[in-house]
Design an enzyme around this catalytic site. Structure first.
Site, PDB file in Angstrom:
ATOM      1  N   GLY A 102       0.836  -1.202   0.000  1.00 24.22           N
ATOM      2  CA  GLY A 102       0.000   0.000   0.000  1.00 24.22           C
ATOM      3  C   GLY A 102       0.869   1.249   0.000  1.00 24.22           C
ATOM      4  O   GLY A 102       1.936   1.266   0.616  1.00 24.22           O
ATOM      5  N   THR A 103       0.396   2.289  -0.675  1.00 24.44           N
ATOM      6  CA  THR A 103       1.267   3.461  -0.819  1.00 24.44           C
ATOM      7  C   THR A 103       1.360   4.308   0.450  1.00 24.44           C
ATOM      8  O   THR A 103       2.347   4.992   0.663  1.00 24.44           O
ATOM      9  CB  THR A 103       0.792   4.367  -1.974  1.00 24.44           C
ATOM     10  N   ASP A 104       0.317   4.253   1.296  1.00 27.55           N
ATOM     11  CA  ASP A 104       0.310   5.164   2.449  1.00 27.55           C
ATOM     12  C   ASP A 104       1.452   4.895   3.423  1.00 27.55           C
ATOM     13  O   ASP A 104       1.974   5.821   4.044  1.00 27.55           O
ATOM     14  CB  ASP A 104      -1.036   5.084   3.185  1.00 27.55           C
ATOM     15  N   THR A 105       1.817   3.646   3.595  1.00 26.67           N
ATOM     16  CA  THR A 105       2.941   3.332   4.494  1.00 26.67           C
ATOM     17  C   THR A 105       4.086   2.645   3.735  1.00 26.67           C
ATOM     18  O   THR A 105       4.953   2.026   4.351  1.00 26.67           O
ATOM     19  CB  THR A 105       2.498   2.447   5.684  1.00 26.67           C
ATOM     20  N   LYS A 175       6.060   9.819   0.570  1.00 28.24           N
ATOM     21  CA  LYS A 175       4.890   9.949  -0.301  1.00 28.24           C
ATOM     22  C   LYS A 175       4.525  11.430  -0.369  1.00 28.24           C
ATOM     23  O   LYS A 175       4.346  12.077   0.662  1.00 28.24           O
ATOM     24  CB  LYS A 175       3.725   9.122   0.255  1.00 28.24           C
TER      25      LYS A 175
END
Ligand code: ASP
Length: 348
Positions: A102-105, A175
Protein backbone atom coordinates in the site's frame (compact mmCIF):
# COMPACT_ATOMS: atom_id res chain seq x y z
CA UNK A 1 27.32 -11.28 -11.11
CA UNK A 2 24.14 -13.09 -12.06
CA UNK A 3 24.36 -16.16 -14.32
CA UNK A 4 22.35 -14.92 -17.33
CA UNK A 5 21.94 -18.39 -18.82
CA UNK A 6 19.54 -19.29 -15.97
CA UNK A 7 16.12 -17.86 -15.23
CA UNK A 8 16.49 -15.20 -12.56
CA UNK A 9 15.18 -16.27 -9.15
CA UNK A 10 12.90 -13.64 -7.70
CA UNK A 11 10.89 -13.44 -4.50
CA UNK A 12 7.60 -11.54 -4.87
CA UNK A 13 5.99 -10.30 -1.66
CA UNK A 14 2.37 -9.15 -1.73
CA UNK A 15 1.36 -7.07 1.30
CA UNK A 16 -1.88 -5.35 0.17
CA UNK A 17 -2.74 -1.75 -0.71
CA UNK A 18 -4.64 -0.20 -3.60
CA UNK A 19 -2.62 -2.22 -6.14
CA UNK A 20 -4.78 -5.29 -5.53
CA UNK A 21 -7.90 -3.73 -4.00
CA UNK A 22 -11.48 -4.22 -5.12
CA UNK A 23 -14.59 -2.13 -4.58
CA UNK A 24 -16.73 -3.54 -1.78
CA UNK A 25 -19.58 -1.03 -2.04
CA UNK A 26 -18.27 0.51 1.20
CA UNK A 27 -14.98 1.61 -0.32
CA UNK A 28 -11.85 -0.11 -1.60
CA UNK A 29 -10.52 -3.04 0.44
CA UNK A 30 -7.43 -5.23 0.06
CA UNK A 31 -7.87 -8.59 -1.69
CA UNK A 32 -6.15 -11.43 0.06
CA UNK A 33 -5.91 -13.81 -2.84
CA UNK A 34 -4.09 -12.09 -5.67
CA UNK A 35 -1.98 -15.09 -6.69
CA UNK A 36 -3.51 -15.53 -10.16
CA UNK A 37 -3.31 -11.84 -10.99
CA UNK A 38 0.34 -11.67 -9.89
CA UNK A 39 1.12 -14.85 -11.79
CA UNK A 40 -0.39 -13.28 -14.94
CA UNK A 41 1.73 -10.16 -14.43
CA UNK A 42 4.94 -12.18 -14.05
CA UNK A 43 4.10 -14.26 -17.16
CA UNK A 44 3.42 -11.09 -19.15
CA UNK A 45 6.71 -9.61 -17.97
CA UNK A 46 8.59 -12.77 -18.91
CA UNK A 47 6.99 -12.84 -22.37
CA UNK A 48 7.79 -9.19 -23.00
CA UNK A 49 11.40 -9.54 -21.88
CA UNK A 50 12.00 -12.88 -23.53
CA UNK A 51 13.09 -14.93 -20.55
CA UNK A 52 11.20 -16.83 -17.84
CA UNK A 53 11.43 -15.89 -14.18
CA UNK A 54 11.81 -18.51 -11.47
CA UNK A 55 9.69 -16.84 -8.82
CA UNK A 56 7.99 -17.53 -5.55
CA UNK A 57 5.20 -15.64 -3.81
CA UNK A 58 5.29 -14.73 -0.12
CA UNK A 59 2.40 -13.13 1.74
CA UNK A 60 2.51 -11.76 5.32
CA UNK A 61 -0.03 -13.03 7.90
CA UNK A 62 -2.46 -10.27 6.93
CA UNK A 63 -2.95 -8.54 3.61
CA UNK A 64 -3.94 -5.01 4.56
CA UNK A 65 -4.73 -1.41 3.80
CA UNK A 66 -1.83 0.66 5.14
CA UNK A 67 -4.19 2.11 7.74
CA UNK A 68 -4.18 -1.29 9.46
CA UNK A 69 -0.38 -1.37 9.88
CA UNK A 70 0.93 -1.56 13.44
CA UNK A 71 4.39 -0.69 14.74
CA UNK A 72 5.35 -4.31 13.99
CA UNK A 73 4.07 -4.59 10.41
CA UNK A 74 7.16 -3.27 8.61
CA UNK A 75 9.50 -5.53 10.58
CA UNK A 76 7.21 -8.49 9.91
CA UNK A 77 7.62 -7.87 6.18
CA UNK A 78 11.41 -7.55 6.56
CA UNK A 79 11.54 -10.78 8.56
CA UNK A 80 9.46 -12.59 5.93
CA UNK A 81 11.87 -11.44 3.21
CA UNK A 82 14.89 -12.56 5.25
CA UNK A 83 13.32 -15.99 5.91
CA UNK A 84 12.35 -16.63 2.26
CA UNK A 85 15.65 -15.36 0.91
CA UNK A 86 17.43 -17.79 3.24
CA UNK A 87 15.26 -20.65 1.93
CA UNK A 88 16.17 -19.85 -1.69
CA UNK A 89 14.19 -20.74 -4.83
CA UNK A 90 14.55 -24.04 -6.75
CA UNK A 91 17.68 -24.84 -4.76
CA UNK A 92 19.41 -21.58 -5.73
CA UNK A 93 19.97 -18.21 -4.13
CA UNK A 94 17.28 -15.52 -4.46
CA UNK A 95 18.68 -12.75 -6.67
CA UNK A 96 16.09 -10.06 -6.19
CA UNK A 97 12.94 -9.20 -4.27
CA UNK A 98 9.90 -7.17 -5.37
CA UNK A 99 7.41 -6.05 -2.72
CA UNK A 100 3.88 -4.88 -3.62
CA UNK A 101 2.60 -2.66 -0.80
CA UNK A 102 0.00 0.00 0.00
CA UNK A 103 1.27 3.46 -0.82
CA UNK A 104 0.31 5.16 2.45
CA UNK A 105 2.94 3.33 4.49
CA UNK A 106 5.12 2.19 1.59
CA UNK A 107 7.94 4.57 2.55
CA UNK A 108 7.77 3.32 6.16
CA UNK A 109 8.03 -0.36 5.23
CA UNK A 110 10.68 0.25 2.60
CA UNK A 111 12.80 2.34 4.99
CA UNK A 112 12.38 -0.33 7.66
CA UNK A 113 13.62 -2.99 5.24
CA UNK A 114 16.58 -0.75 4.31
CA UNK A 115 17.84 -0.90 7.90
CA UNK A 116 16.60 -4.31 9.06
CA UNK A 117 17.96 -6.03 5.91
CA UNK A 118 21.10 -3.91 5.51
CA UNK A 119 23.20 -7.09 5.64
CA UNK A 120 21.46 -8.66 2.57
CA UNK A 121 23.42 -7.96 -0.61
CA UNK A 122 20.55 -8.17 -3.14
CA UNK A 123 18.21 -5.62 -4.73
CA UNK A 124 14.89 -5.28 -2.88
CA UNK A 125 12.35 -3.11 -4.70
CA UNK A 126 9.10 -1.82 -3.18
CA UNK A 127 6.20 -0.65 -5.32
CA UNK A 128 2.40 -0.19 -5.26
CA UNK A 129 -0.26 1.70 -7.18
CA UNK A 130 -2.59 4.68 -6.93
CA UNK A 131 -5.38 2.82 -8.83
CA UNK A 132 -6.24 -0.88 -8.53
CA UNK A 133 -5.08 -3.28 -11.19
CA UNK A 134 -7.76 -3.94 -13.80
CA UNK A 135 -9.27 -0.45 -13.53
CA UNK A 136 -8.91 1.51 -16.79
CA UNK A 137 -5.94 3.86 -16.53
CA UNK A 138 -4.47 2.01 -13.53
CA UNK A 139 -0.77 2.54 -12.84
CA UNK A 140 -0.41 -0.92 -11.26
CA UNK A 141 0.97 -2.79 -14.28
CA UNK A 142 3.46 -0.11 -15.18
CA UNK A 143 4.78 0.13 -11.62
CA UNK A 144 4.99 -3.66 -11.39
CA UNK A 145 6.88 -3.80 -14.66
CA UNK A 146 9.27 -1.03 -13.63
CA UNK A 147 9.89 -2.66 -10.26
CA UNK A 148 10.67 -6.00 -11.93
CA UNK A 149 13.07 -4.33 -14.32
CA UNK A 150 14.79 -2.44 -11.51
CA UNK A 151 15.09 -5.61 -9.44
CA UNK A 152 16.36 -7.82 -12.24
CA UNK A 153 18.39 -5.55 -14.47
CA UNK A 154 21.14 -4.35 -12.19
CA UNK A 155 23.32 -6.08 -9.71
CA UNK A 156 23.20 -3.09 -7.37
CA UNK A 157 22.08 -4.31 -3.96
CA UNK A 158 20.00 -2.26 -1.54
CA UNK A 159 16.39 -1.36 -0.86
CA UNK A 160 14.71 0.94 -3.38
CA UNK A 161 11.28 2.27 -4.12
CA UNK A 162 10.02 2.33 -7.70
CA UNK A 163 6.88 4.31 -8.50
CA UNK A 164 5.52 6.47 -11.30
CA UNK A 165 8.60 6.00 -13.46
CA UNK A 166 11.09 6.95 -10.75
CA UNK A 167 13.47 4.82 -8.67
CA UNK A 168 14.84 6.10 -5.37
CA UNK A 169 16.63 4.88 -2.25
CA UNK A 170 14.05 3.64 0.27
CA UNK A 171 15.76 5.45 3.13
CA UNK A 172 15.05 8.81 1.44
CA UNK A 173 11.58 8.24 -0.01
CA UNK A 174 8.42 10.03 1.07
CA UNK A 175 4.89 9.95 -0.30
CA UNK A 176 4.17 13.40 -1.71
CA UNK A 177 0.79 12.97 -3.40
CA UNK A 178 -2.41 11.10 -2.56
CA UNK A 179 -3.47 11.23 -6.21
CA UNK A 180 -0.65 11.76 -8.72
CA UNK A 181 0.99 8.76 -10.36
CA UNK A 182 4.41 10.15 -9.45
CA UNK A 183 3.41 9.85 -5.81
CA UNK A 184 6.89 9.55 -4.24
CA UNK A 185 10.01 11.68 -4.13
CA UNK A 186 13.43 11.19 -2.63
CA UNK A 187 13.80 13.90 -0.02
CA UNK A 188 17.30 15.44 -0.16
CA UNK A 189 19.98 13.95 -2.38
CA UNK A 190 21.49 10.60 -1.54
CA UNK A 191 24.32 10.77 0.93
CA UNK A 192 27.85 9.85 -0.05
CA UNK A 193 29.84 8.12 1.19
CA UNK A 194 27.82 5.51 3.05
CA UNK A 195 29.50 4.27 6.23
CA UNK A 196 27.80 0.84 5.99
CA UNK A 197 26.61 -1.20 8.96
CA UNK A 198 29.85 -3.10 9.58
CA UNK A 199 30.11 -6.78 10.44
CA UNK A 200 29.10 -6.54 14.09
CA UNK A 201 25.87 -4.64 13.43
CA UNK A 202 25.14 -6.81 10.38
CA UNK A 203 25.30 -9.88 12.61
CA UNK A 204 23.10 -8.25 15.23
CA UNK A 205 20.49 -7.29 12.60
CA UNK A 206 20.37 -10.88 11.34
CA UNK A 207 20.28 -12.37 14.82
CA UNK A 208 17.31 -10.28 15.99
CA UNK A 209 14.96 -11.31 13.14
CA UNK A 210 11.58 -12.36 14.56
CA UNK A 211 12.26 -10.62 17.88
CA UNK A 212 9.31 -8.43 18.98
CA UNK A 213 9.13 -5.03 17.31
CA UNK A 214 10.31 -2.26 19.66
CA UNK A 215 7.63 0.34 20.35
CA UNK A 216 9.08 3.31 18.51
CA UNK A 217 7.02 6.23 17.23
CA UNK A 218 6.90 9.94 16.50
CA UNK A 219 5.45 13.17 17.88
CA UNK A 220 5.15 16.32 15.75
CA UNK A 221 5.96 19.68 17.34
CA UNK A 222 3.29 22.40 17.20
CA UNK A 223 3.18 25.66 19.16
CA UNK A 224 1.83 25.08 22.64
CA UNK A 225 2.32 21.31 22.70
CA UNK A 226 1.50 20.34 26.31
CA UNK A 227 4.13 18.54 28.40
CA UNK A 228 1.45 15.91 29.12
CA UNK A 229 1.34 15.05 25.44
CA UNK A 230 5.11 14.63 25.35
CA UNK A 231 4.85 12.40 28.42
CA UNK A 232 2.05 10.36 26.82
CA UNK A 233 4.13 9.88 23.65
CA UNK A 234 7.08 8.69 25.72
CA UNK A 235 4.80 6.25 27.58
CA UNK A 236 3.42 4.96 24.27
CA UNK A 237 6.87 4.59 22.69
CA UNK A 238 9.20 3.61 25.53
CA UNK A 239 11.80 2.13 23.18
CA UNK A 240 12.32 5.31 21.20
CA UNK A 241 10.59 8.54 20.28
CA UNK A 242 11.26 10.65 17.20
CA UNK A 243 10.42 14.34 17.63
CA UNK A 244 9.51 16.00 14.35
CA UNK A 245 10.85 19.46 15.20
CA UNK A 246 10.92 22.92 13.72
CA UNK A 247 13.87 24.11 11.55
CA UNK A 248 17.18 23.17 13.09
CA UNK A 249 15.70 20.88 15.73
CA UNK A 250 13.81 23.11 18.13
CA UNK A 251 10.29 22.88 19.47
CA UNK A 252 8.03 24.04 22.28
CA UNK A 253 9.95 21.92 24.74
CA UNK A 254 11.82 24.38 26.92
CA UNK A 255 9.38 24.90 29.78
CA UNK A 256 10.45 23.24 33.06
CA UNK A 257 7.79 20.52 32.73
CA UNK A 258 8.89 19.60 29.19
CA UNK A 259 12.59 19.54 30.08
CA UNK A 260 11.89 17.47 33.17
CA UNK A 261 9.89 15.00 31.04
CA UNK A 262 12.80 14.73 28.58
CA UNK A 263 15.31 14.21 31.39
CA UNK A 264 13.13 11.47 32.85
CA UNK A 265 13.06 9.76 29.43
CA UNK A 266 16.86 9.96 29.19
CA UNK A 267 17.27 8.55 32.71
CA UNK A 268 14.89 5.68 32.03
CA UNK A 269 16.65 4.74 28.76
CA UNK A 270 14.16 6.01 26.16
CA UNK A 271 16.16 7.52 23.29
CA UNK A 272 14.64 10.70 21.83
CA UNK A 273 15.74 11.64 18.33
CA UNK A 274 15.08 15.11 16.85
CA UNK A 275 14.48 15.50 13.11
CA UNK A 276 13.39 18.53 11.11
CA UNK A 277 10.07 19.05 9.36
CA UNK A 278 11.84 21.15 6.73
CA UNK A 279 12.29 19.72 3.27
CA UNK A 280 15.85 20.97 3.21
CA UNK A 281 18.63 21.38 5.75
CA UNK A 282 19.50 19.36 8.84
CA UNK A 283 19.13 19.35 12.61
CA UNK A 284 21.72 21.43 14.46
CA UNK A 285 20.70 21.37 18.11
CA UNK A 286 23.42 23.70 19.49
CA UNK A 287 22.59 26.51 17.04
CA UNK A 288 19.87 27.98 19.29
CA UNK A 289 19.78 28.12 23.07
CA UNK A 290 16.44 26.31 23.06
CA UNK A 291 17.98 23.47 20.99
CA UNK A 292 21.00 23.33 23.28
CA UNK A 293 18.63 23.01 26.26
CA UNK A 294 16.83 20.01 24.80
CA UNK A 295 20.16 18.44 23.81
CA UNK A 296 21.31 18.90 27.43
CA UNK A 297 18.12 17.08 28.48
CA UNK A 298 19.20 14.09 26.37
CA UNK A 299 17.70 14.67 22.92
CA UNK A 300 19.85 13.32 20.07
CA UNK A 301 20.24 15.21 16.76
CA UNK A 302 18.84 13.26 13.81
CA UNK A 303 20.73 15.02 11.00
CA UNK A 304 18.51 15.26 7.88
CA UNK A 305 16.64 11.97 8.28
CA UNK A 306 13.15 11.70 6.87
CA UNK A 307 10.49 10.84 9.44
CA UNK A 308 10.16 7.35 7.91
CA UNK A 309 13.91 6.72 8.00
CA UNK A 310 14.25 8.09 11.55
CA UNK A 311 11.57 5.78 12.93
CA UNK A 312 12.91 2.81 10.95
CA UNK A 313 16.54 3.38 11.93
CA UNK A 314 15.74 3.78 15.62
CA UNK A 315 13.48 0.71 15.57
CA UNK A 316 16.01 -1.48 13.76
CA UNK A 317 18.88 -0.43 16.03
CA UNK A 318 16.83 -0.96 19.19
CA UNK A 319 15.81 -4.41 18.03
CA UNK A 320 19.46 -5.18 17.31
CA UNK A 321 20.08 -4.48 21.01
CA UNK A 322 21.75 -1.07 20.79
CA UNK A 323 21.34 1.40 23.66
CA UNK A 324 23.24 4.27 25.27
CA UNK A 325 26.53 5.32 23.66
CA UNK A 326 26.48 2.51 21.08
CA UNK A 327 23.04 3.62 19.92
CA UNK A 328 24.12 7.28 19.72
CA UNK A 329 27.17 6.33 17.70
CA UNK A 330 25.13 4.20 15.24
CA UNK A 331 22.53 6.98 14.93
CA UNK A 332 25.34 9.35 14.02
CA UNK A 333 26.61 7.13 11.21
CA UNK A 334 25.27 7.13 7.67
CA UNK A 335 24.46 3.41 7.65
CA UNK A 336 22.66 2.93 4.32
CA UNK A 337 22.54 6.39 2.69
CA UNK A 338 19.88 7.83 4.97
CA UNK A 339 21.67 11.05 5.91
CA UNK A 340 24.03 13.46 4.22
CA UNK A 341 26.63 13.60 6.93
CA UNK A 342 28.07 11.39 9.59
CA UNK A 343 29.33 12.51 12.98
CA UNK A 344 27.87 14.98 15.39
CA UNK A 345 29.56 18.15 14.11
CA UNK A 346 27.19 19.82 11.65
CA UNK A 347 28.55 22.06 8.90
CA UNK A 348 27.88 25.73 9.60
N1 ASP B 1 -4.92 3.11 1.44
C1 ASP B 1 -4.04 2.47 0.49
C2 ASP B 1 -2.91 1.81 1.23
O1 ASP B 1 -3.04 0.69 1.60
C3 ASP B 1 -3.51 3.46 -0.45
C4 ASP B 1 -2.68 2.88 -1.57
O2 ASP B 1 -2.24 1.75 -1.56
O3 ASP B 1 -2.47 3.64 -2.55
O4 ASP B 1 -1.89 2.38 1.43
Amino acid sequence: MRDRTRSPRLLLVYCGGTFGMHETGDGLAAQTDLGDVLSGLVDAWARRHGHPVDWRLAVPRSVIDSAEATHGTALEIADLIRERVAEGISGGAVQAVVVVHGTDTLAHSAAQAAFALADLAIPIVFTGAQRPIGIPGSDAERNFDDAFREALSGEEPGVRLVFGGAAMPACRAVKRSSEAFDAFIARRPAARPVDGVGSELAEALAACAHAPAPRVGMLTMVPGLPAEMLGAALDAFPEGLVLECYGSGTGPLVGPAHLETLRRARDSGTPVLAITRCEDGAVDLPRYAVGAAIAAAGVIGGHDLTAEAAIAKLRALRRAGLAGAALRSALDRNLVGEQQRSGSAPER
